[in-house]
Each structure stands twice: as structure tokens, then as C-alpha cells.
Write an enzyme that holds these catalytic residues in place. Structure first.
Site, short mmCIF file in Angstrom:
data_model
loop_
_atom_site.label_atom_id
_atom_site.label_comp_id
_atom_site.label_asym_id
_atom_site.label_seq_id
_atom_site.Cartn_x
_atom_site.Cartn_y
_atom_site.Cartn_z
N SER A 1 -6.29 3.20 4.02
CA SER A 1 -5.64 2.25 3.10
C SER A 1 -6.67 1.35 2.42
O SER A 1 -6.54 0.11 2.42
CB SER A 1 -4.61 1.40 3.85
OG SER A 1 -3.62 0.93 2.97
N THR B 1 1.89 3.48 5.19
CA THR B 1 2.26 2.11 5.55
C THR B 1 1.91 1.18 4.39
O THR B 1 1.22 1.55 3.45
CB THR B 1 1.49 1.64 6.80
OG1 THR B 1 0.08 1.80 6.56
CG2 THR B 1 1.91 2.45 8.02
N SER C 1 0.79 -1.24 0.00
CA SER C 1 0.00 0.00 0.00
C SER C 1 0.82 1.28 0.00
O SER C 1 0.24 2.38 -0.06
CB SER C 1 -0.97 0.00 1.19
OG SER C 1 -2.06 -0.86 0.93
#
Length: 280
Positions: free
Chosen positions: A127, A219, A79
Site C-alpha cells: 500500500s 485494505t 487505499s
């Protein structure tokens, strides 16, 4: 005959110019200082993981890491590619603006946060994989390859069969060094993107803002053959100073608490920044 000679000279000049630019880039990288930080390894070991923390001090042109070999090894971007996917989406108009809404289809998702309509910043911060799979599909294979090449982002393998998951599985790779190189060019306005896109991304990427610093990043998490690989990449602005970071970690064994591992990516990075006295 004269035209042929002229064309030959033009090609030679262009070639020399490219070689000069390449040599300057190589020289710039070779002039960087690399310092091994065994303290980073202690931080990693104490969290029952393995991997590398890489931090670049732009003011002193210095890299710090516990494992520079790991930092040059390629992994799936996972991601962290949402940064690039967002940029390409904005540049192509697939994402119209920061107020673009990603509609929830009403189906159960991996995360409860994805089970709602999301604007761009929330889709990025939560995300939302389905959101960005939709973006990638609309961008399409040809445009995605062209933009990734122009942005000089890693070594990605993109085709019609994997356009919605090439960053999550398969043969696409990017190293920590390449992640920081990309972030440096982004931060220093050296990417071929509009100022509007840059301004939108500044807000989208912002994780935390205090009186002492601004932390921006993303992240990432992938799972290949039951081996988790986790990222935290970005930059931290402290007064007029900026540090770029790319942390890549893996569990020592498969008997892990996934929720703890997810938290560890950021915790290890912040601990390393504290070790360098970037933050308190």
C-alpha cells in the site's frame, strides 16, 4: 425538415434505450435479497469497533450485513482506490506492466516497506502511498476524471489541487454497496478495460491462495478529524462460487491501538465469512 424529424427519432430511440438499460439495472438490484446478520454485529462488537460488514453471494444474488444503512453511506475510499488507480495506470500506460519499478527516492517514509524499489504487486500489497501518488500525478486530472467516470467508481472530487490525495482526504466518497458493485463488474468483465489489465490485476490483488479458496482484495485507512476509517474490500473464490465483500469500520473511541485496528479490518471480514460457512 425531414432531416430534423430523423434526428428527433434517433434521439428518442437512444433515450428509450438508455431508460431501458437503467430500468433493467434497477430491476436487477431490486431483485437482490438482503438478509440482516446480527452475528456480524456480535463479531464487530467483540473487536471494540463499529461499522458494517457487507457480503454479496453472487450465486444466490443475496446481500448479508449487520447494518445496511451504514453500507450505503459514503466514505473516503482511501487505499482501496489503489485497485482503480492501478487499472487506470495500466490502461493509460503510466504503469507499463507488472514489472514496472517504483524507485525509492532515498527519503524516510511512513512505512519501512516503502523504503525500497518496488514492482507493481509489492507497491500494491505494501500500500505504497508515494508510489500511487506518482501514478495519479502522471495520469493527470483530465484523464483521471474521464476514467473514473467511465468505470463508474463512486463519487470522487478530483482537481488540480488534490490529484495526489483525493482518495485520502477531502470530499471524495464511495459506499460499501458501490465498492461491491465495482468489484462485481470487474470480476465479470463488465468494465471497459483490456484483458491484459484484468490479467495483471488478478495477480496484483491476490492476497491468499489455499487448496480451498482464493482471496483477493485491498485494505484502506483514512483519518479525518482524528476519526479513523478502515476498509477491507475484495472477493473470495470458493470452487466455482464467488463472494464479494466490503467491510468498513471505525474505532469506538480515539484511545485505540492503531496496529490492532489495522489488523481488525481483515480479521472481522474473515470471521463473517466463517459465520456464513464460506470458509472454515
Amino acid at each position: 425538415m425531414k432531416i430534423g424529424i430523423l434526428l428527433f427519432l434517433i434521439v428518442c430511440i437512444a433515450s428509450c434505450k438508455d431508460q431501458k438499460n437503467t430500468s433493467l439495472l434497477d430491476e436487477s438490484k431490486s431483485n437482490s435479497t438482503k438478509i440482516n446478520k446480527f452475528e456480524f454485529q456480535t463479531i464487530i462488537d467483540s473487536n471494540n469497533v463499529k461499522g458494517s460488514v457487507l457480503i454479496y453471494d453472487s450465486y444466490n444474488n443475496t446481500y448479508y450485513s449487520n447494518d445496511f444503512e451504514w453500507a450505503t453511506h459514503g466514505n473516503l475510499p482511501a487505499s482501496t482506490f489503489k485497485i482503480t488507480n492501478s487499472i487506470i495506470g495500466l490502461e493509460t500506460g503510466v504503469i507499463e506492466s507488472d514489472s514496472t519499478i517504483f524507485k525509492w527516492d532515498g527519503k524516510e517514509k511512513w512505512s519501512n516497506f516503502w523504503e525500497q524499489d518496488l514492482v507493481l504487486r509489492d507497491a500494491f500489497q505494501f500500500s505504497c502511498v508515494p508510489c500511487y501518488q506518482e501514478v495519479a500525478a502522471k495520469i493527470g486530472v483530465q484523464r483521471m476524471n474521464e476514467y473514473v467516470e467511465n468505470l463508474q467508481y463512486g463519487n470522487l472530487k478530483i482537481n488540480a489541487d488534490n490529484i495526489t490525495d483525493f482518495w485520502l482526504e477531502g470530499d471524495s466518497r464511495i459506499s460499501q454497496m458501490q465498492q461491491i458493485d465495482f468489484l462485481k463488474r470487474y470480476f465479470n468483465d463488465q468494465l471497459p478495460i483490456s484483458k491484459r489489465t484484468k490479467n495483471i490485476m488478478q495477480d496484483v490483488m491476490l492476497n491468499e491462495k489455499t487448496t480451498d479458496y482464493k482471496l483477493s482484495g485491498k485494505t484502506g485507512l483514512s483519518n479525518t478529524n482524528n476519526q479513523y476509517n478502515g476498509w477491507f474490500i475484495g472477493f473470495i473464490e470458493v470452487k466455482n462460487h464467488v463472494y464479494f465483500f466490503a467491510t468498513n469500520l471505525e474505532p469506538i473511541d480515539n484511545n485505540i491501538d492503531l496496529n490492532n485496528f489495522i489488523k481488525t479490518r481483515k480479521e472481522v471480514t474473515l470471521a463473517a465469512l466463517k459465520e456464513l460457512q464460506v470458509i472454515k
